[in-house]
Motif scaffolding. Structure first.
Motif, PDB file in Angstrom:
ATOM      1  N   ARG A 230      39.314  20.798  42.495  1.00 35.12           N
ATOM      2  CA  ARG A 230      38.326  21.625  41.509  1.00 35.12           C
ATOM      3  C   ARG A 230      37.614  20.934  40.796  1.00 35.12           C
ATOM      4  NH1 ARG A 230      39.558  26.273  37.218  1.00 35.12           N
ATOM      5  NH2 ARG A 230      37.271  27.367  37.803  1.00 35.12           N
ATOM      6  N   THR A 231      36.882  21.283  42.052  1.00 36.75           N
ATOM      7  CA  THR A 231      35.099  21.135  41.216  1.00 36.75           C
ATOM      8  C   THR A 231      34.476  21.430  40.249  1.00 36.75           C
ATOM      9  OG1 THR A 231      34.426  21.156  42.512  1.00 36.75           O
ATOM     10  CG2 THR A 231      35.316  19.210  42.644  1.00 36.75           C
ATOM     11  N   GLY A 232      34.415  22.688  39.622  1.00 38.69           N
ATOM     12  CA  GLY A 232      34.627  23.964  38.807  1.00 38.69           C
ATOM     13  C   GLY A 232      33.904  24.989  39.704  1.00 38.69           C
ATOM     14  N   GLY A 233      34.517  25.818  38.832  1.00 37.04           N
ATOM     15  CA  GLY A 233      33.992  27.407  39.127  1.00 37.04           C
ATOM     16  C   GLY A 233      34.886  27.583  40.031  1.00 37.04           C
ATOM     17  N   ASP A 234      34.401  28.502  41.451  1.00 40.08           N
ATOM     18  CA  ASP A 234      35.326  28.333  42.369  1.00 40.08           C
ATOM     19  C   ASP A 234      34.904  27.693  43.561  1.00 40.08           C
ATOM     20  OD1 ASP A 234      32.173  28.716  42.829  1.00 40.08           O
ATOM     21  OD2 ASP A 234      32.293  30.725  44.209  1.00 40.08           O
TER      22      ASP A 234
ATOM     23  N   ASN B 128      35.005  38.617  39.854  1.00 39.32           N
ATOM     24  CA  ASN B 128      35.056  38.416  38.508  1.00 39.32           C
ATOM     25  C   ASN B 128      34.161  40.214  37.667  1.00 39.32           C
ATOM     26  OD1 ASN B 128      37.023  35.497  38.116  1.00 39.32           O
ATOM     27  ND2 ASN B 128      34.809  34.701  37.805  1.00 39.32           N
ATOM     28  N   ASP B 129      33.162  40.322  38.240  1.00 40.27           N
ATOM     29  CA  ASP B 129      32.257  41.261  38.046  1.00 40.27           C
ATOM     30  C   ASP B 129      32.925  42.810  38.204  1.00 40.27           C
ATOM     31  OD1 ASP B 129      30.640  39.513  36.825  1.00 40.27           O
ATOM     32  OD2 ASP B 129      29.226  40.106  38.623  1.00 40.27           O
ATOM     33  N   THR B 130      33.703  42.803  39.033  1.00 40.84           N
ATOM     34  CA  THR B 130      34.179  43.986  39.759  1.00 40.84           C
ATOM     35  C   THR B 130      35.830  44.095  39.218  1.00 40.84           C
ATOM     36  OG1 THR B 130      33.595  44.316  41.843  1.00 40.84           O
ATOM     37  CG2 THR B 130      35.172  45.815  41.610  1.00 40.84           C
ATOM     38  N   HIS B 131      36.796  43.237  38.865  1.00 41.84           N
ATOM     39  CA  HIS B 131      38.188  43.252  39.129  1.00 41.84           C
ATOM     40  C   HIS B 131      38.399  42.529  37.627  1.00 41.84           C
ATOM     41  CE1 HIS B 131      39.071  44.507  42.637  1.00 41.84           C
ATOM     42  NE2 HIS B 131      37.835  43.612  43.218  1.00 41.84           N
ATOM     43  N   GLY B 132      37.409  41.775  36.448  1.00 43.28           N
ATOM     44  CA  GLY B 132      37.908  40.861  35.394  1.00 43.28           C
ATOM     45  C   GLY B 132      38.462  39.189  36.080  1.00 43.28           C
ATOM     46  N   HIS B 133      37.910  38.814  34.639  1.00 42.25           N
ATOM     47  CA  HIS B 133      38.282  37.244  35.154  1.00 42.25           C
ATOM     48  C   HIS B 133      39.480  37.311  35.306  1.00 42.25           C
ATOM     49  CE1 HIS B 133      33.886  36.174  34.028  1.00 42.25           C
ATOM     50  NE2 HIS B 133      34.243  36.615  33.391  1.00 42.25           N
TER      51      HIS B 133
ATOM     52  N   ALA C 192      41.388  38.577  36.599  1.00 44.48           N
ATOM     53  CA  ALA C 192      41.709  38.474  38.870  1.00 44.48           C
ATOM     54  C   ALA C 192      40.757  37.103  39.244  1.00 44.48           C
ATOM     55  CB  ALA C 192      41.554  39.601  38.823  1.00 44.48           C
ATOM     56  N   GLY C 193      40.012  36.908  38.719  1.00 46.55           N
ATOM     57  CA  GLY C 193      39.372  36.181  39.551  1.00 46.55           C
ATOM     58  C   GLY C 193      40.473  34.765  39.361  1.00 46.55           C
ATOM     59  N   ASP C 194      40.914  34.333  38.231  1.00 41.33           N
ATOM     60  CA  ASP C 194      41.556  33.059  38.247  1.00 41.33           C
ATOM     61  C   ASP C 194      42.772  33.354  38.860  1.00 41.33           C
ATOM     62  OD1 ASP C 194      39.861  32.343  35.919  1.00 41.33           O
ATOM     63  OD2 ASP C 194      40.984  33.293  34.211  1.00 41.33           O
ATOM     64  N   ALA C 195      43.308  34.290  38.962  1.00 38.82           N
ATOM     65  CA  ALA C 195      44.526  34.559  40.557  1.00 38.82           C
ATOM     66  C   ALA C 195      43.516  33.684  41.331  1.00 38.82           C
ATOM     67  CB  ALA C 195      45.358  35.830  39.982  1.00 38.82           C
ATOM     68  N   CYS C 196      42.904  34.769  42.062  1.00 40.63           N
ATOM     69  CA  CYS C 196      41.900  34.880  42.907  1.00 40.63           C
ATOM     70  C   CYS C 196      42.261  32.574  43.559  1.00 40.63           C
ATOM     71  CB  CYS C 196      40.837  34.681  43.522  1.00 40.63           C
ATOM     72  SG  CYS C 196      41.389  37.165  43.690  1.00 40.63           S
ATOM     73  N   LEU C 197      41.795  31.659  42.579  1.00 43.24           N
ATOM     74  CA  LEU C 197      42.011  30.688  42.716  1.00 43.24           C
ATOM     75  C   LEU C 197      43.086  30.299  42.449  1.00 43.24           C
ATOM     76  CD1 LEU C 197      39.385  30.173  39.608  1.00 43.24           C
ATOM     77  CD2 LEU C 197      38.658  29.828  41.688  1.00 43.24           C
ATOM     78  N   GLN C 198      44.468  30.541  41.049  1.00 42.34           N
ATOM     79  CA  GLN C 198      45.879  30.085  41.417  1.00 42.34           C
ATOM     80  C   GLN C 198      46.193  30.417  43.069  1.00 42.34           C
ATOM     81  OE1 GLN C 198      46.594  31.667  38.488  1.00 42.34           O
ATOM     82  NE2 GLN C 198      47.023  30.255  36.697  1.00 42.34           N
ATOM     83  N   HIS C 199      45.585  31.363  43.493  1.00 41.86           N
ATOM     84  CA  HIS C 199      46.280  32.029  45.041  1.00 41.86           C
ATOM     85  C   HIS C 199      45.485  31.347  46.237  1.00 41.86           C
ATOM     86  CE1 HIS C 199      48.890  33.991  47.461  1.00 41.86           C
ATOM     87  NE2 HIS C 199      47.611  34.491  48.375  1.00 41.86           N
TER      88      HIS C 199
END
Length: 408
Positions: free
Chosen positions: A299-303, A268-273, A275-282
């Motif tokens: 998904r119980t929260g966050g990552d 999240n800090d490096t690529h943005g939120h 990108a983080g959301d895309a990682c969660l979906q992937h």
């Protein structure tokens, strides 16, 4: 006794009102496809009743009644298609066109070739009854273990309508005066009014079906994660409570996996939120490819994610954890350029009798195993093996009376 124009006017107003209601439902809930057929059915029935009124203006021809009868047959076919669409059954326009076409052809034959009121009534009744009979089983059957209350009402009304159709046909076949659409007898007027009332009741049943479906969809949305589309924490706790109760009754264990994406904050800090959301979906898509039909990913929260494995042991849970790790590692090896590799740590725990009906105990056990996996270097899994209970110290054998005296 009500006049013929009055009865047909009641028909038109009734179906126009129903059509407007269904048009509003169709516009408000575009994904509710059954409403499209029920909207079309109501407006086509209103058009049929309006065409029948032209018989008053043109008393020397039966053409208005021919078109009116065809429209009413089509309206019932559209209503039956809506029922099938509601229960996720395939709909066939070919069957609708076949029933409507054959009905119209039969009415033409017994109007212009061989004028016979009983024959016309027979064709009209059969063409109307066929789609209703075809839908009756769907309305009264159980779906997903329950009978929809609105469907049950619609089924009962359908049976009553079919009974009236049969009585009307019997009256047309046995009456010496035949059946006239221009000069209703008091009994025929009552039948028409009853059919108007039943048509409203039938559509009320359809509305109850729609309300039940939409309410269930809203309830499902409250249990789903907006980002990934899998269950949320509330759904997880509900499912775990059910599994704990089932295991307490049967004694059969089940397994829980707690999954955590490694270094997700760095992503999240490096690529943005985004990108983080895309990682969660992937990750969600990858993990689901390794789960069985009865397994549940939430998904119980966050990552953090959880996987419920019904009727599974700790060993079987470890196998699923290994498969999820393998698919993530294989995907990470193929990452190039700006692709973000995904690594996960997994804790595996199994329900035991000591946990009872308390899901939080099982979650705590899986979290403890996840901590062990993180501590071991991440990108791996660990299992929670509860410590065996301490064996009680063996009791010393009783001393004989003489030994006790010497000891004293």
């Amino acid at each position: 006794m009500l006049s013929v124009p009055t009865l047909w006017t009641v028909f038109v107003i009734n179906f126009l009102a129903l059509g407007l209601i269904w048009a509003y439902v169709m516009r408000s809930y575009p994904s509710f496809e059954a409403a499209r057929f029920w909207t079309g059915s109501a407006f086509v029935a209103a058009a049929g009743a309006a065409l029948a009124m032209l018989r008053v203006v043109f008393p020397d021809t039966l053409v208005p009644l021919l078109f009116a009868g065809t429209a009413l047959i089509l309206a019932i076919c559209l209503a039956a298609m809506g029922i099938r669409k509601f229960f996720h059954q395939p709909v066939s326009w070919l069957d609708t066109l076949l029933i409507t076409g054959l009905g119209a052809a039969g009415l033409c034959v017994f109007t212009f070739v061989h004028d016979s009121v009983p024959a016309r009534m027979t064709v009209f009744t059969i063409a109307q009854a066929l789609p209703m009979l075809h839908s009756l089983k769907l309305l009264l059957s159980r779906h997903e273990g329950r009978v929809n209350p609105g469907a049950r009402l619609a089924g009962i009304v359908t049976i009553l309508v079919l009974a009236i159709f049969a009585a009307r046909l019997l009256g047309a076949l046995t009456s010496a005066d035949g059946f006239s659409y221009m000069h209703f007898s008091p009994a025929q007027s009552v039948v028409i009014l009853v059919l108007v009332f039943l048509s409203m009741s039938l559509n009320f049943g359809f509305l109850l079906m729609a309300m039940d479906r939409l309410r269930n969809e809203v309830a499902d949305l409250a249990l789903l994660d907006d980002l990934t589309g899998v269950g949320n924490r509330r759904y997880l706790l509900q499912r775990l409570t059910e599994e704990c109760a089932r295991s307490e009754r049967s004694g059969q264990p089940f397994a829980l996996l707690v999954v955590d994406l490694d270094s997700f904050k760095t992503i999240n800090d490096t690529h943005g939120h985004a990108a983080g959301d895309a990682c969660l979906q992937h990750f969600t898509l990858m993990a689901q490819t390794r789960l069985g039909p009865g397994d549940m990913l939430a998904r119980t929260g966050g990552d953090e994610f959880c996987i419920v494995l019904p009727s599974s042991t700790l060993r079987e849970g470890a196998m699923i954890a290994r498969r999820v790790l393998e698919v993530c590692r294989a995907d990470a090896e193929q990452c190039t350029g700006n692709d973000i590799p995904i690594a996960v740590s997994i804790g595996v725990a199994q329900w035991t009798r000591e946990m009872g009906a308390y899901p939080d105990r099982l979650i705590a056990a899986a979290d403890h195993a996840l901590y062990d996996a993180k501590k071991a270097g991440r990108n791996g899994f660990a299992t929670h093996d509860p410590a065996p209970p301490l064996a009680p110290e063996p009791a010393s054998p009783p001393m004989p009376d003489m030994a006790q005296r010497k000891r004293a």
